[in-house]
Design a protein around this motif. Structure first.
Motif, short mmCIF file in Angstrom:
data_model
loop_
_atom_site.label_atom_id
_atom_site.label_comp_id
_atom_site.label_asym_id
_atom_site.label_seq_id
_atom_site.Cartn_x
_atom_site.Cartn_y
_atom_site.Cartn_z
N VAL A 1 -3.21 -9.83 30.48
CA VAL A 1 -1.83 -9.25 30.64
C VAL A 1 -1.29 -8.89 29.33
CG1 VAL A 1 0.76 -9.62 31.18
CG2 VAL A 1 -1.25 -10.33 32.73
N LEU B 1 -6.15 -15.04 32.27
CA LEU B 1 -5.33 -14.13 32.94
C LEU B 1 -4.23 -13.55 32.02
CD1 LEU B 1 -4.46 -12.84 35.48
CD2 LEU B 1 -3.29 -14.94 36.22
N ILE C 1 -7.47 -8.84 35.62
CA ILE C 1 -6.59 -9.59 36.20
C ILE C 1 -6.66 -9.80 37.78
CG2 ILE C 1 -4.20 -9.41 36.91
CD1 ILE C 1 -3.55 -7.83 34.17
#
Length: 121
Positions: free
Chosen positions: A112, A108, A81
């Motif tokens: 998550v 990204l 991240i």
């Protein structure tokens, strides 16, 4: 660990490993990106190495579900991240159109989701 965690984890690990290996090998497209970002070749290779290590960490996290080493996958995703936020910022600073940011944004988002899915056991 659910099926979604495995799917996301494997997709993320494969994608980020390919990007990292491309940086480490000095592929032409990566050299062009590195120059456009104004980064040294050494720094770009370090980033590639970190990406490969993160991919390995993600896989370890998938295979150590419920064991003491599962935190390695979590830390790998957190590290990704941070790297990927840096990638988005680098694309923006280089003046790339938002469409050029898509791979970094997708990775990204997968990072998550990986954290969410491994935590939702």
């Amino acid at each position: 660990m659910g099926v979604l965690a495995w799917i996301v984890g494997l997709l993320l690990a494969a994608g980020i490993a390919m990007a990292g290996v491309s940086k480490l090998r000095g592929d032409a497209a990566m050299v062009e990106t590195q120059e456009r970002f104004g980064m040294s070749a050494g720094l770009f290779r370090i980033i590639g190495g970190l990406e490969v290590l993160a991919a390995i960490g993600l896989i370890i996290g998938l295979f150590t579900d419920g064991q003491n080493a599962e935190w390695i996958g979590f830390l790998a995703a957190v590290g990704l991240i941070l790297l990927l936020i840096g990638a988005v910022v680098s694309h923006a600073r280089a003046g790339d159109p938002p469409s050029g940011w898509v791979p970094a944004i997708v990775m990204l988002a997968l990072s998550v989701l990986y954290i969410i899915f491994i935590g939702a056991r």
